[in-house]
Design a protein around this motif. Structure first.
Motif, PDB file in Angstrom:
ATOM      1  N   GLU A   1       1.003  -1.586   0.209  1.00 16.86           N
ATOM      2  CA  GLU A   1      -0.033  -0.244   0.261  1.00 16.86           C
ATOM      3  C   GLU A   1       0.915   1.245   0.045  1.00 16.86           C
ATOM      4  O   GLU A   1       0.249   2.155  -0.273  1.00 16.86           O
ATOM      5  N   GLN A   2       1.834   1.315   0.853  1.00 15.35           N
ATOM      6  CA  GLN A   2       2.761   2.558   0.803  1.00 15.35           C
ATOM      7  C   GLN A   2       3.858   2.420  -0.118  1.00 15.35           C
ATOM      8  O   GLN A   2       3.094   3.963  -1.238  1.00 15.35           O
ATOM      9  N   GLU A   3       3.912   1.482  -2.035  1.00 18.74           N
ATOM     10  CA  GLU A   3       4.076   2.161  -2.961  1.00 18.74           C
ATOM     11  C   GLU A   3       3.554   2.817  -3.323  1.00 18.74           C
ATOM     12  O   GLU A   3       2.934   3.572  -3.947  1.00 18.74           O
ATOM     13  N   CYS A   4       1.862   1.759  -3.748  1.00 22.79           N
ATOM     14  CA  CYS A   4       0.770   2.613  -4.150  1.00 22.79           C
ATOM     15  C   CYS A   4       0.353   4.372  -3.554  1.00 22.79           C
ATOM     16  O   CYS A   4       0.290   5.075  -4.906  1.00 22.79           O
ATOM     17  N   GLN A   5       0.709   4.823  -2.577  1.00 20.63           N
ATOM     18  CA  GLN A   5       0.244   5.419  -1.984  1.00 20.63           C
ATOM     19  C   GLN A   5       1.607   6.628  -2.500  1.00 20.63           C
ATOM     20  O   GLN A   5       0.565   7.814  -2.789  1.00 20.63           O
ATOM     21  N   ALA A   6       3.020   6.159  -2.354  1.00 23.92           N
ATOM     22  CA  ALA A   6       3.378   6.776  -3.000  1.00 23.92           C
ATOM     23  C   ALA A   6       3.392   7.718  -4.584  1.00 23.92           C
ATOM     24  O   ALA A   6       3.580   8.309  -5.094  1.00 23.92           O
ATOM     25  N   TRP A   7       2.552   6.346  -5.206  1.00 20.83           N
ATOM     26  CA  TRP A   7       2.350   6.393  -6.572  1.00 20.83           C
ATOM     27  C   TRP A   7       1.469   7.331  -7.021  1.00 20.83           C
ATOM     28  O   TRP A   7       1.622   8.300  -7.492  1.00 20.83           O
ATOM     29  N   LEU A   8       0.120   7.616  -5.761  1.00 23.64           N
ATOM     30  CA  LEU A   8      -1.071   8.266  -5.933  1.00 23.64           C
ATOM     31  C   LEU A   8      -0.163   9.889  -5.445  1.00 23.64           C
ATOM     32  O   LEU A   8      -0.451  11.083  -6.162  1.00 23.64           O
ATOM     33  N   PHE A   9       0.705  10.327  -4.552  1.00 24.24           N
ATOM     34  CA  PHE A   9       1.370  11.315  -4.082  1.00 24.24           C
ATOM     35  C   PHE A   9       2.135  11.777  -5.174  1.00 24.24           C
ATOM     36  O   PHE A   9       2.182  13.241  -5.686  1.00 24.24           O
ATOM     37  N   TYR A  10       3.060  11.204  -6.051  1.00 21.91           N
ATOM     38  CA  TYR A  10       3.722  11.327  -7.789  1.00 21.91           C
ATOM     39  C   TYR A  10       2.818  12.081  -8.192  1.00 21.91           C
ATOM     40  O   TYR A  10       2.922  12.924  -8.670  1.00 21.91           O
ATOM     41  N   MET A  11       1.503  11.373  -8.749  1.00 23.83           N
ATOM     42  CA  MET A  11       0.778  11.902 -10.250  1.00 23.83           C
ATOM     43  C   MET A  11      -0.395  12.728  -9.099  1.00 23.83           C
ATOM     44  O   MET A  11      -0.880  13.897  -9.958  1.00 23.83           O
ATOM     45  N   ARG A  12      -0.287  13.227  -8.026  1.00 20.04           N
ATOM     46  CA  ARG A  12      -1.092  14.692  -7.480  1.00 20.04           C
ATOM     47  C   ARG A  12      -0.197  15.609  -8.086  1.00 20.04           C
ATOM     48  O   ARG A  12      -0.530  17.025  -8.756  1.00 20.04           O
ATOM     49  N   ASP A  13       1.118  15.780  -8.283  1.00 21.14           N
ATOM     50  CA  ASP A  13       2.165  16.374  -9.148  1.00 21.14           C
ATOM     51  C   ASP A  13       1.543  17.004 -11.147  1.00 21.14           C
ATOM     52  O   ASP A  13       2.336  17.817 -11.043  1.00 21.14           O
ATOM     53  N   TYR A  14       1.377  16.063 -10.629  1.00 23.07           N
ATOM     54  CA  TYR A  14       0.472  16.194 -12.399  1.00 23.07           C
ATOM     55  C   TYR A  14      -0.859  16.475 -12.765  1.00 23.07           C
ATOM     56  O   TYR A  14      -0.837  17.753 -14.193  1.00 23.07           O
ATOM     57  N   ILE A  15      -1.501  16.009 -12.434  1.00 23.86           N
ATOM     58  CA  ILE A  15      -3.099  16.645 -12.105  1.00 23.86           C
ATOM     59  C   ILE A  15      -3.831  17.540 -11.729  1.00 23.86           C
ATOM     60  O   ILE A  15      -3.285  17.495 -10.204  1.00 23.86           O
ATOM     61  N   ASP A  16      -4.085  18.204 -12.035  1.00 22.37           N
ATOM     62  CA  ASP A  16      -4.459  19.606 -11.495  1.00 22.37           C
ATOM     63  C   ASP A  16      -5.934  19.721 -10.857  1.00 22.37           C
ATOM     64  O   ASP A  16      -5.825  20.202 -10.339  1.00 22.37           O
ATOM     65  N   VAL A  17      -6.796  18.727 -11.710  1.00 21.12           N
ATOM     66  CA  VAL A  17      -8.315  19.005 -10.777  1.00 21.12           C
ATOM     67  C   VAL A  17      -8.692  17.673 -11.311  1.00 21.12           C
ATOM     68  O   VAL A  17      -8.509  16.363 -12.099  1.00 21.12           O
ATOM     69  N   PRO A  18      -8.242  16.702  -9.853  1.00 22.38           N
ATOM     70  CA  PRO A  18      -8.191  14.959  -9.317  1.00 22.38           C
ATOM     71  C   PRO A  18      -9.353  14.749  -9.769  1.00 22.38           C
ATOM     72  O   PRO A  18     -10.982  15.003  -9.493  1.00 22.38           O
ATOM     73  N   ARG A  19      -9.790  13.598 -10.209  1.00 23.32           N
ATOM     74  CA  ARG A  19     -11.582  13.277 -10.612  1.00 23.32           C
ATOM     75  C   ARG A  19     -11.431  12.086  -9.140  1.00 23.32           C
ATOM     76  O   ARG A  19     -12.783  11.768  -8.655  1.00 23.32           O
ATOM     77  N   PHE A  20     -10.913  10.994  -9.475  1.00 26.09           N
ATOM     78  CA  PHE A  20     -10.492  10.078  -9.158  1.00 26.09           C
ATOM     79  C   PHE A  20      -8.942   9.560  -8.435  1.00 26.09           C
ATOM     80  O   PHE A  20      -7.925   9.524  -9.474  1.00 26.09           O
ATOM     81  N   MET A  21      -8.834   9.618  -7.599  1.00 30.05           N
ATOM     82  CA  MET A  21      -7.369   8.948  -7.174  1.00 30.05           C
ATOM     83  C   MET A  21      -8.122   7.762  -5.440  1.00 30.05           C
ATOM     84  O   MET A  21      -7.975   8.121  -4.666  1.00 30.05           O
ATOM     85  N   ARG A  22      -7.279   6.902  -5.897  1.00 31.59           N
ATOM     86  CA  ARG A  22      -7.467   5.589  -4.847  1.00 31.59           C
ATOM     87  C   ARG A  22      -6.485   4.559  -5.048  1.00 31.59           C
ATOM     88  O   ARG A  22      -6.060   4.483  -6.142  1.00 31.59           O
ATOM     89  N   CYS A  23      -6.449   3.764  -4.527  1.00 34.87           N
ATOM     90  CA  CYS A  23      -6.070   2.697  -3.753  1.00 34.87           C
ATOM     91  C   CYS A  23      -6.667   1.949  -2.812  1.00 34.87           C
ATOM     92  O   CYS A  23      -6.921   1.975  -1.556  1.00 34.87           O
ATOM     93  N   ASN A  24      -7.126   0.693  -3.274  1.00 39.12           N
ATOM     94  CA  ASN A  24      -7.790  -0.588  -3.161  1.00 39.12           C
ATOM     95  C   ASN A  24      -6.827  -1.383  -3.662  1.00 39.12           C
ATOM     96  O   ASN A  24      -5.759  -1.567  -4.089  1.00 39.12           O
ATOM     97  N   THR A  25      -7.050  -2.900  -3.014  1.00 38.71           N
ATOM     98  CA  THR A  25      -6.831  -3.933  -2.754  1.00 38.71           C
ATOM     99  C   THR A  25      -7.133  -5.056  -4.017  1.00 38.71           C
ATOM    100  O   THR A  25      -7.521  -4.439  -4.937  1.00 38.71           O
ATOM    101  N   TYR A  26      -6.488  -5.238  -4.503  1.00 37.86           N
ATOM    102  CA  TYR A  26      -5.889  -6.257  -5.782  1.00 37.86           C
ATOM    103  C   TYR A  26      -5.472  -7.604  -5.674  1.00 37.86           C
ATOM    104  O   TYR A  26      -4.493  -7.628  -5.387  1.00 37.86           O
TER     105      TYR A  26
END
Length: 127
Positions: free
Chosen positions: A100-125
């Protein structure tokens, strides 16, 4: 003016001069390390990263591609609008991660690129 006061003033003046020289040398040294900078204005006003559509990070054909992911872990999805001056476009990226830490780190990184987020989530898979 006493001798002690003059010595103190000259010491302060010398330290300010030394600090200025150090700052200028550091700025020039950093500028020399960056070969894409040509002028001081490039160094001061250059963007830190590009938001062009081709420069947005993606997970496809990487170890984080969900198509090649095996086992259980976390699936991260990031989507939203990117605003790059006069260009605006929607992006959607997905990635599969072992923790989950890798997933959250990736989402944090993507927040730098996405200015108006619509959906950002980590789910079990589970693949």
């Amino acid at each position: 003016m006493s001798r002690k006061v003059r010595r103190f003033q000259s010491a302060v003046s010398a330290s300010k001069t030394g600090l200025r020289a150090t700052v200028i040398a550091a700025a020039l040294g950093l500028a020399a390390c960056q070969n894409q900078f040509q002028t001081p204005s490039d160094l001061l006003f250059a963007p830190t990263f590009s938001k062009d559509l081709g420069n947005i990070p993606y997970t496809y054909n990487t170890p984080y591609d969900c198509r090649s992911f095996t086992g259980s872990g976390w699936k991260g999805i990031a989507s939203g609008r990117v605003i790059n001056f006069d260009r605006r476009y929607q992006i959607s990226q997905a990635g599969c991660f072992k923790t989950e830490q890798e997933c959250q780190a990736w989402l944090f990184y993507m927040r730098d690129y996405i200015d108006v987020p619509r959906f950002m989530r980590c789910n079990t898979y589970t693949a």
